[in-house]
Design a protein around this motif. Structure first.
Motif, mmCIF file in Angstrom:
data_model
loop_
_atom_site.group_PDB
_atom_site.id
_atom_site.type_symbol
_atom_site.label_atom_id
_atom_site.label_comp_id
_atom_site.label_asym_id
_atom_site.label_seq_id
_atom_site.Cartn_x
_atom_site.Cartn_y
_atom_site.Cartn_z
ATOM 1 N N LEU A 256 10.226 28.129 -50.675
ATOM 2 C CA LEU A 256 9.953 26.714 -50.493
ATOM 3 C C LEU A 256 8.465 26.435 -50.701
ATOM 4 C CD1 LEU A 256 12.143 25.967 -47.343
ATOM 5 C CD2 LEU A 256 12.689 25.482 -49.730
ATOM 6 N N GLY A 257 8.161 25.326 -51.372
ATOM 7 C CA GLY A 257 6.785 25.036 -51.732
ATOM 8 C C GLY A 257 6.036 24.250 -50.675
ATOM 9 N N MET A 258 4.718 24.338 -50.741
ATOM 10 C CA MET A 258 3.880 23.592 -49.810
ATOM 11 C C MET A 258 4.037 22.088 -50.000
ATOM 12 S SD MET A 258 2.327 25.665 -47.802
ATOM 13 C CE MET A 258 0.939 24.727 -47.175
ATOM 14 N N ARG A 259 4.326 21.664 -51.226
ATOM 15 C CA ARG A 259 4.522 20.247 -51.473
ATOM 16 C C ARG A 259 5.724 19.715 -50.690
ATOM 17 N NH1 ARG A 259 2.544 15.333 -52.275
ATOM 18 N NH2 ARG A 259 3.677 14.091 -53.803
ATOM 19 N N LEU A 260 6.772 20.522 -50.592
ATOM 20 C CA LEU A 260 7.951 20.116 -49.819
ATOM 21 C C LEU A 260 7.602 19.999 -48.346
ATOM 22 C CD1 LEU A 260 11.000 19.546 -50.018
ATOM 23 C CD2 LEU A 260 11.381 21.976 -49.567
ATOM 24 N N TRP A 261 6.842 20.954 -47.840
ATOM 25 C CA TRP A 261 6.388 20.912 -46.445
ATOM 26 C C TRP A 261 5.549 19.668 -46.191
ATOM 27 C CZ3 TRP A 261 1.232 21.146 -44.814
ATOM 28 C CH2 TRP A 261 1.050 21.307 -43.436
ATOM 29 N N GLU A 262 4.658 19.348 -47.136
ATOM 30 C CA GLU A 262 3.791 18.175 -46.992
ATOM 31 C C GLU A 262 4.614 16.897 -46.907
ATOM 32 O OE1 GLU A 262 0.353 15.807 -49.576
ATOM 33 O OE2 GLU A 262 1.333 17.593 -50.384
ATOM 34 N N LEU A 263 5.578 16.760 -47.793
ATOM 35 C CA LEU A 263 6.411 15.555 -47.795
ATOM 36 C C LEU A 263 7.252 15.454 -46.531
ATOM 37 C CD1 LEU A 263 7.606 15.578 -51.512
ATOM 38 C CD2 LEU A 263 5.998 13.972 -50.466
ATOM 39 N N ALA A 264 7.749 16.601 -46.060
ATOM 40 C CA ALA A 264 8.618 16.594 -44.885
ATOM 41 C C ALA A 264 7.874 16.120 -43.638
ATOM 42 C CB ALA A 264 9.197 17.985 -44.661
ATOM 43 N N LEU A 265 6.570 16.379 -43.578
ATOM 44 C CA LEU A 265 5.807 16.017 -42.385
ATOM 45 C C LEU A 265 5.380 14.553 -42.363
ATOM 46 C CD1 LEU A 265 3.481 19.049 -41.639
ATOM 47 C CD2 LEU A 265 5.559 18.368 -40.468
ATOM 48 N N ARG A 266 5.387 13.897 -43.510
ATOM 49 C CA ARG A 266 4.921 12.511 -43.558
ATOM 50 C C ARG A 266 5.893 11.604 -42.820
ATOM 51 N NH1 ARG A 266 3.053 11.828 -49.874
ATOM 52 N NH2 ARG A 266 1.312 13.292 -49.806
ATOM 53 N N GLY A 267 5.442 11.025 -41.749
ATOM 54 C CA GLY A 267 6.301 10.128 -40.992
ATOM 55 C C GLY A 267 7.453 10.830 -40.294
ATOM 56 N N SER A 268 7.370 12.138 -40.149
ATOM 57 C CA SER A 268 8.464 12.909 -39.576
ATOM 58 C C SER A 268 8.636 12.605 -38.093
ATOM 59 C CB SER A 268 8.199 14.407 -39.767
ATOM 60 O OG SER A 268 9.052 15.177 -38.972
ATOM 61 N N HIS A 269 9.896 12.418 -37.695
ATOM 62 C CA HIS A 269 10.223 12.245 -36.279
ATOM 63 C C HIS A 269 9.825 13.494 -35.492
ATOM 64 C CE1 HIS A 269 12.347 11.031 -32.708
ATOM 65 N NE2 HIS A 269 13.198 12.021 -32.797
ATOM 66 N N ALA A 270 10.064 14.668 -36.076
ATOM 67 C CA ALA A 270 9.707 15.917 -35.402
ATOM 68 C C ALA A 270 8.201 16.028 -35.197
ATOM 69 C CB ALA A 270 10.225 17.112 -36.207
ATOM 70 N N LEU A 271 7.429 15.581 -36.174
ATOM 71 C CA LEU A 271 5.971 15.646 -36.045
ATOM 72 C C LEU A 271 5.499 14.766 -34.898
ATOM 73 C CD1 LEU A 271 3.223 16.593 -37.089
ATOM 74 C CD2 LEU A 271 3.243 14.649 -38.665
ATOM 75 N N ARG A 272 6.089 13.580 -34.773
ATOM 76 C CA ARG A 272 5.734 12.681 -33.678
ATOM 77 C C ARG A 272 6.017 13.334 -32.331
ATOM 78 N NH1 ARG A 272 9.283 8.685 -31.216
ATOM 79 N NH2 ARG A 272 8.060 7.275 -29.933
ATOM 80 N N LEU A 273 7.175 13.978 -32.203
ATOM 81 C CA LEU A 273 7.521 14.642 -30.951
ATOM 82 C C LEU A 273 6.559 15.786 -30.657
ATOM 83 C CD1 LEU A 273 11.420 14.824 -31.173
ATOM 84 C CD2 LEU A 273 10.027 13.254 -29.821
ATOM 85 N N ARG A 274 6.261 16.581 -31.676
ATOM 86 C CA ARG A 274 5.359 17.720 -31.493
ATOM 87 C C ARG A 274 3.972 17.267 -31.056
ATOM 88 N NH1 ARG A 274 4.165 20.015 -36.105
ATOM 89 N NH2 ARG A 274 3.478 22.001 -35.208
#
Length: 237
Positions: A53-71
Motif C-alpha cells: 500500500l502506498g503513502m498516497r493512499l495513507w495520506e488520502l485516508a487520513l484527510r477528514g477521517s473519523h478515526a483521525l478525529r477520535l485518535r
C-alpha cells in the motif's frame, strides 16, 4: 477495491500474481490494474518489485477521517493511562460487526496482546467489542447473538444467554472486565466513550496480565473516557 482489500495486517507485501489470485482476477487484468494503481501512487513497489500500500493512499485516508478525529481526541488521555498502568492501551470503533482498533499504545515489557492498529476482533470476544456491542443497535445485537460464535479462547463467552447477561451488566456498570476472553494469560478491560449522553462513539481498553489487579485500570479508563468525550465535544464547530 478488490485489489486493495487483498492486503491485511498480516499480508502487507504481495506480488501482482498473488493479488490477482486473492482478488479473483485474471492474471493479465491483475497485472494491468496493479500497474495503473502504482502509477497513481495508491500502491508502491519495493526493490523486489513486490507491491505494498502506498503513502498516497495513507495520506488520502487520513484527510477528514473519523478515526483521525477520535485518535486526536483520545491520545492525550490514552498516553496518561498507559504511562500509569504501563500496559497496552487501545481505542476501538464499531466497523462492519467487528471491533476495529484505530490506536494502540504499548511498552516493550507489557503483557501478551494480539491486537494491532487497523486490526479487527470479533465483537463478542474482545473487551472493546463487548462494550461496542452492548451499546450498539438492537438489530446488531440480534445479528451477533443469533449466529454461531467462535470461541477465540477457552474463556470466550459464546452462548446467547450468557452474552445477553454480560451485555446487560456492561450497560448497567459502564465497564467490562473480561479475563481470558482473547488470550488465557490476559484480562481485557474496556469502557465506553460517549460523544452524546446516549451515543457511544468508541471504546477505550487496556490489556493486563491475567493476575493483575483491575481496579486501577478501571479508574484510569473511566478518567480517560471522560477526558476524551470532553475533547470530542470541544472539536465541534
Amino acid at each position: 477495491m478488490r485489489v486493495l482489500e487483498t492486503f491485511g495486517t498480516d499480508r502487507t507485501v504481495q506480488t501482482a500474481s498473488e493479488i490477482g489470485r486473492r482478488a479473483r482476477l485474471p492474471s493479465s487484468t491483475a497485472h494491468r490494474m496493479v500497474a495503473d494503481i502504482v502509477e497513481c501512487g495508491r500502491l508502491e513497489r519495493d526493490e523486489d518489485q513486490r507491491v505494498r500500500l502506498g503513502m498516497r493512499l495513507w495520506e488520502l485516508a487520513l484527510r477528514g477521517s473519523h478515526a483521525l478525529r477520535l485518535r486526536q481526541a483520545a491520545l492525550p488521555f490514552m498516553e496518561r493511562a498507559q504511562a500509569r498502568l504501563r500496559e497496552h492501551t487501545q481505542l476501538a470503533v464499531l466497523e462492519n460487526s467487528e471491533a476495529l482498533f484505530v490506536e494502540r499504545l504499548s511498552r516493550p515489557k507489557a503483557g501478551a496482546n494480539i491486537t494491532r492498529i487497523a486490526g479487527r476482533l470479533p465483537l463478542h470476544a474482545s473487551s472493546s467489542g463487548l462494550v461496542l456491542l452492548a451499546h450498539g443497535p438492537q438489530k446488531l445485537q440480534e445479528h451477533v447473538l443469533t449466529k454461531p460464535l467462535e470461541a477465540v479462547s477457552s474463556h470466550t463467552a459464546t452462548g446467547p444467554a450468557q452474552l445477553r447477561r454480560l451485555l446487560a451488566d456492561i450497560r448497567r456498570n459502564g465497564v467490562v472486565v473480561a479475563p481470558g476472553s482473547v488470550e488465557s494469560v490476559s484480562t481485557g478491560i474496556a469502557v465506553p466513550v460517549r460523544e452524546q449522553r446516549d451515543h457511544v462513539i468508541t471504546a477505550l481498553s487496556v490489556v493486563l496480565p491475567r493476575d493483575a489487579p483491575t481496579g486501577p485500570a478501571v479508574e484510569e479508563l473511566r478518567a480517560a473516557a471522560t477526558g476524551t468525550a470532553a475533547a470530542l465535544r470541544a472539536q465541534r464547530p
